[in-house]
Scaffold this motif. Structure first.
Motif, PDB file in Angstrom:
ATOM      1  N   GLY A   1      -3.679   1.657   5.750  1.00 25.51           N
ATOM      2  CA  GLY A   1      -3.651   0.275   6.227  1.00 25.51           C
ATOM      3  C   GLY A   1      -4.974  -0.150   6.822  1.00 25.51           C
ATOM      4  O   GLY A   1      -5.449  -1.268   6.590  1.00 25.51           O
ATOM      5  N   ALA A   2      -5.587   0.738   7.599  1.00 25.93           N
ATOM      6  CA  ALA A   2      -6.879   0.425   8.213  1.00 25.93           C
ATOM      7  C   ALA A   2      -7.959   0.254   7.150  1.00 25.93           C
ATOM      8  O   ALA A   2      -8.852  -0.595   7.277  1.00 25.93           O
ATOM      9  N   ALA A   3      -7.866   1.035   6.072  1.00 27.56           N
ATOM     10  CA  ALA A   3      -8.862   0.960   5.005  1.00 27.56           C
ATOM     11  C   ALA A   3      -8.789  -0.361   4.242  1.00 27.56           C
ATOM     12  O   ALA A   3      -9.759  -0.746   3.587  1.00 27.56           O
ATOM     13  N   CYS A   4      -7.644  -1.050   4.328  1.00 26.56           N
ATOM     14  CA  CYS A   4      -7.476  -2.313   3.606  1.00 26.56           C
ATOM     15  C   CYS A   4      -8.162  -3.487   4.304  1.00 26.56           C
ATOM     16  O   CYS A   4      -8.291  -4.570   3.712  1.00 26.56           O
ATOM     17  N   ALA A   5      -8.558  -3.328   5.556  1.00 33.50           N
ATOM     18  CA  ALA A   5      -9.200  -4.420   6.294  1.00 33.50           C
ATOM     19  C   ALA A   5     -10.447  -4.881   5.538  1.00 33.50           C
ATOM     20  O   ALA A   5     -11.163  -4.058   4.963  1.00 33.50           O
ATOM     21  N   PRO A   6     -10.695  -6.209   5.495  1.00 35.53           N
ATOM     22  CA  PRO A   6     -10.043  -7.297   6.242  1.00 35.53           C
ATOM     23  C   PRO A   6      -8.919  -7.990   5.482  1.00 35.53           C
ATOM     24  O   PRO A   6      -8.499  -9.084   5.868  1.00 35.53           O
ATOM     25  N   ALA A   7      -8.418  -7.392   4.399  1.00 35.52           N
ATOM     26  CA  ALA A   7      -7.348  -8.028   3.629  1.00 35.52           C
ATOM     27  C   ALA A   7      -6.054  -8.065   4.431  1.00 35.52           C
ATOM     28  O   ALA A   7      -5.832  -7.255   5.342  1.00 35.52           O
ATOM     29  N   ARG A   8      -5.195  -9.009   4.100  1.00 35.53           N
ATOM     30  CA  ARG A   8      -3.859  -9.058   4.681  1.00 35.53           C
ATOM     31  C   ARG A   8      -3.003  -7.991   4.018  1.00 35.53           C
ATOM     32  O   ARG A   8      -3.045  -7.806   2.805  1.00 35.53           O
ATOM     33  N   VAL A   9      -2.212  -7.260   4.815  1.00 36.03           N
ATOM     34  CA  VAL A   9      -1.349  -6.200   4.303  1.00 36.03           C
ATOM     35  C   VAL A   9       0.103  -6.525   4.612  1.00 36.03           C
ATOM     36  O   VAL A   9       0.451  -6.820   5.762  1.00 36.03           O
ATOM     37  N   VAL A  10       0.939  -6.488   3.592  1.00 40.60           N
ATOM     38  CA  VAL A  10       2.382  -6.633   3.762  1.00 40.60           C
ATOM     39  C   VAL A  10       3.026  -5.367   3.218  1.00 40.60           C
ATOM     40  O   VAL A  10       2.889  -5.047   2.034  1.00 40.60           O
ATOM     41  N   THR A  11       3.685  -4.624   4.090  1.00 32.74           N
ATOM     42  CA  THR A  11       4.345  -3.381   3.701  1.00 32.74           C
ATOM     43  C   THR A  11       5.833  -3.649   3.465  1.00 32.74           C
ATOM     44  O   THR A  11       6.525  -4.166   4.338  1.00 32.74           O
ATOM     45  N   LEU A  12       6.291  -3.299   2.290  1.00 31.02           N
ATOM     46  CA  LEU A  12       7.707  -3.362   1.943  1.00 31.02           C
ATOM     47  C   LEU A  12       8.208  -1.930   1.888  1.00 31.02           C
ATOM     48  O   LEU A  12       7.695  -1.122   1.104  1.00 31.02           O
ATOM     49  N   THR A  13       9.192  -1.607   2.716  1.00 30.07           N
ATOM     50  CA  THR A  13       9.577  -0.204   2.839  1.00 30.07           C
ATOM     51  C   THR A  13      11.071   0.004   2.728  1.00 30.07           C
ATOM     52  O   THR A  13      11.869  -0.865   3.116  1.00 30.07           O
ATOM     53  N   ILE A  14      11.435   1.134   2.184  1.00 31.54           N
ATOM     54  CA  ILE A  14      12.819   1.595   2.139  1.00 31.54           C
ATOM     55  C   ILE A  14      12.915   2.774   3.092  1.00 31.54           C
ATOM     56  O   ILE A  14      12.209   3.772   2.928  1.00 31.54           O
ATOM     57  N   SER A  15      13.775   2.657   4.084  1.00 32.89           N
ATOM     58  CA  SER A  15      13.833   3.664   5.138  1.00 32.89           C
ATOM     59  C   SER A  15      14.646   4.880   4.719  1.00 32.89           C
ATOM     60  O   SER A  15      15.759   4.754   4.212  1.00 32.89           O
ATOM     61  N   ASP A  16      14.097   6.049   4.996  1.00 30.69           N
ATOM     62  CA  ASP A  16      14.838   7.295   4.806  1.00 30.69           C
ATOM     63  C   ASP A  16      14.838   8.118   6.082  1.00 30.69           C
ATOM     64  O   ASP A  16      15.085   9.320   6.042  1.00 30.69           O
ATOM     65  N   VAL A  17      14.564   7.476   7.229  1.00 30.65           N
ATOM     66  CA  VAL A  17      14.457   8.230   8.479  1.00 30.65           C
ATOM     67  C   VAL A  17      15.393   7.656   9.536  1.00 30.65           C
ATOM     68  O   VAL A  17      15.644   6.448   9.565  1.00 30.65           O
ATOM     69  N   PRO A  18      15.904   8.507  10.413  1.00 36.36           N
ATOM     70  CA  PRO A  18      16.721   8.014  11.521  1.00 36.36           C
ATOM     71  C   PRO A  18      15.932   7.036  12.385  1.00 36.36           C
ATOM     72  O   PRO A  18      14.795   7.314  12.783  1.00 36.36           O
ATOM     73  N   GLY A  19      16.508   5.874  12.633  1.00 35.31           N
ATOM     74  CA  GLY A  19      15.850   4.881  13.457  1.00 35.31           C
ATOM     75  C   GLY A  19      14.982   3.898  12.705  1.00 35.31           C
ATOM     76  O   GLY A  19      14.499   2.918  13.283  1.00 35.31           O
ATOM     77  N   ASP A  20      14.744   4.144  11.415  1.00 33.30           N
ATOM     78  CA  ASP A  20      13.986   3.214  10.553  1.00 33.30           C
ATOM     79  C   ASP A  20      12.593   2.921  11.099  1.00 33.30           C
ATOM     80  O   ASP A  20      12.083   1.804  10.959  1.00 33.30           O
ATOM     81  N   ASP A  21      11.954   3.894  11.702  1.00 34.24           N
ATOM     82  CA  ASP A  21      10.616   3.705  12.254  1.00 34.24           C
ATOM     83  C   ASP A  21       9.596   3.735  11.113  1.00 34.24           C
ATOM     84  O   ASP A  21       9.408   4.778  10.469  1.00 34.24           O
ATOM     85  N   PRO A  22       8.899   2.616  10.847  1.00 33.43           N
ATOM     86  CA  PRO A  22       7.954   2.597   9.721  1.00 33.43           C
ATOM     87  C   PRO A  22       6.779   3.545   9.902  1.00 33.43           C
ATOM     88  O   PRO A  22       6.110   3.892   8.928  1.00 33.43           O
ATOM     89  N   SER A  23       6.509   3.977  11.137  1.00 37.89           N
ATOM     90  CA  SER A  23       5.416   4.923  11.344  1.00 37.89           C
ATOM     91  C   SER A  23       5.812   6.343  10.950  1.00 37.89           C
ATOM     92  O   SER A  23       4.950   7.232  10.873  1.00 37.89           O
TER      93      SER A  23
END
Length: 440
Positions: A184-206
């Motif tokens: 994500g940091a490497a994409c700067a200065p572009a706008r980033v939109v992350t679309l994610t499917i959760s497979d973890v308890p709590g749905d933490d995107p990190s």
């Protein structure tokens, strides 16, 4: 023809498989991606992604993105996880395959290409990142001082240690040049939109796929503590780099993430609710325990078994007939085997089913199914397994002792011999564990 309403009475296992299919269908990206898509930008739209659902997410995006708007990019998914292409759907996003759960050279090459694609992005550009479970292994780009072979060894040790997914991914983030927000940091200065499917308890995107596009609050010290806790060795140069904080990840508040968005398009809870609706339509009381259950598979199974037995024998705490659903991500700690003992096969869903069958003790009128929603339990060709009131009796009739199979983590061998493996093939999505218990 048997209706859905009475299928649970005539064929309990077919009914449980219907619940699993409902959960998987709800997690398909085409059903929920449209509402999360931004408008095409002034500049280019670049698609980057990794995960077991990468192929289906890329196809969904190709179907939903305006035909006259430019779209290109690269996504990596697991071997044999690219779904058949719908007739007439033009391919605009390249999808490649790599190994999971232990990374390989194909994943390394894909990660290098993905990171290289971020070069030259401008503030007029849009990066759509398609992230799903499995991305940690598929998007492998080891930190300085670690080669692919060493990364594979560390990954195997983590997988066999019994560490929770959040712990494993903390280590993976700090031993990577692309995970833990670095993409994500490497994409700067572009706008980033992350679309994610959760497979973890709590749905933490990190945590999902080790969070390649979002800032990371964990630290090098956390990674070191986890390595020490599970007695996992790393090269001395890497240990020193961790101790000095040289492998730190981008943190919350980093300006490179300003304006970034994250959208959760499928979650374990939503899939459990979809299965619950099917059960309730069949006239069954349905109870979703949690979508965040963690712990040793066989120990989690004991708790589920105790609950199911209480319902079957006493009608408490739930009235019967009923369905009990749960999700999350359990773990399997690989036991040391005596010399000459064959290596066990199987994943956490199968291990859960073995523990459940052992603890149920042949309880009448209780059936169960546990399966991974990606269609692959560990590294085998099955999604999971089934448990019936006669599971132990049939095993004993074949001279099989379930305790021995548990000792060597051989769920595949146990349920294969009984004809009770659940085999679906890849489902092209991943919202982790699915467990259903039917008490009549």
């Amino acid at each position: 023809m048997t209706s859905t309403t009475d299928l649970h009475l005539t064929d309990p296992q077919a009914f449980l498989l219907d619940l699993y299919r409902a959960a998987v269908k709800d997690a398909q990206p085409l059903y929920s991606m449209a509402q999360c898509l931004p408008k095409p930008p002034k500049g280019r739209t670049l698609v980057l992604g990794a995960g077991k659902a990468g192929g289906s997410m890329a196809q969904a995006l190709e179907a939903l993105w305006p035909a006259d708007a430019p779209l290109s990019g690269l996504v990596v998914t697991r071997y044999h996880h690219i779904p058949p292409r719908p007739e007439g759907l033009a391919q605009r996003i390249e999808v490649v395959e790599a190994a999971h759960p232990v990374p390989d050279a194909a994943g390394l090459a894909a990660a290098e290409r993905i990171l290289a694609l971020t070069e030259g992005l401008t503030e007029d550009d849009l990066v759509l990142c398609l992230i799903s479970g499995g991305g940690s292994a598929l998007l492998t780009l080891p930190a300085e001082g670690i080669d692919l072979e060493e990364k594979q060894r560390i990954n195997r040790a983590l997988l066999e240690s019994g560490a929770a997914i959040s712990e494993m991914n903390c280590v993976r983030k700090h031993l990577s040049r692309i995970k833990g927000g670095r993409l994500g940091a490497a994409c700067a200065p572009a706008r980033v939109v992350t679309l994610t499917i959760s497979d973890v308890p709590g749905d933490d995107p990190s945590i999902i796929a080790s969070g390649p596009t979002v800032p990371d609050a964990s630290s090098c010290a956390d990674a070191l503590a986890i390595l020490a806790r599970y007695r996992i060795d790393v090269p001395e140069s890497v240990r020193r780099a961790l101790e000095a904080g040289e492998l730190e990840t981008p943190k919350p508040g980093d300006a490179r993430f300003d304006g970034h968005e994250v959208h959760m398009i499928a979650t374990p809870q939503h899939s459990l609710e979809a299965a619950a609706r099917v059960a309730e339509a069949a006239g069954l009381r349905t109870h979703v325990l949690s979508d965040e259950i963690e712990g040793e598979s066989r120990e989690v199974a004991k708790v589920h078994a105790a609950l199911a037995r209480a319902v079957a024998r006493h009608g408490q705490p739930f009235a019967k007939p009923c369905v009990i659903l749960s999700g999350g991500e359990t773990t399997v700690t690989i036991r040391q085997r005596p010399a000459g003992t064959p290596k066990g096969r199987g994943g956490r869903a199968g291990e859960f089913c073995m523990g459940l069958a052992q603890a149920l003790q042949g309880q009448e009128k209780v059936w169960a199914l546990a399966a991974d929603t990606d269609g692959i339990d560990g590294v085998e060709d099955n999604a999971g397994a089934r448990v019936s009131p006669d599971t132990l009796a049939r095993a004993q009739a074949q001279g099989m002792r379930i305790a021995e199979y548990l000792d060597r983590n051989d769920a595949y061998g146990f349920f294969d011999a009984l004809g009770d493996l659940v085999v679906t093939g890849p489902t092209h999505t991943n919202v982790n564990d699915f467990r259903a218990i039917l008490v009549l």
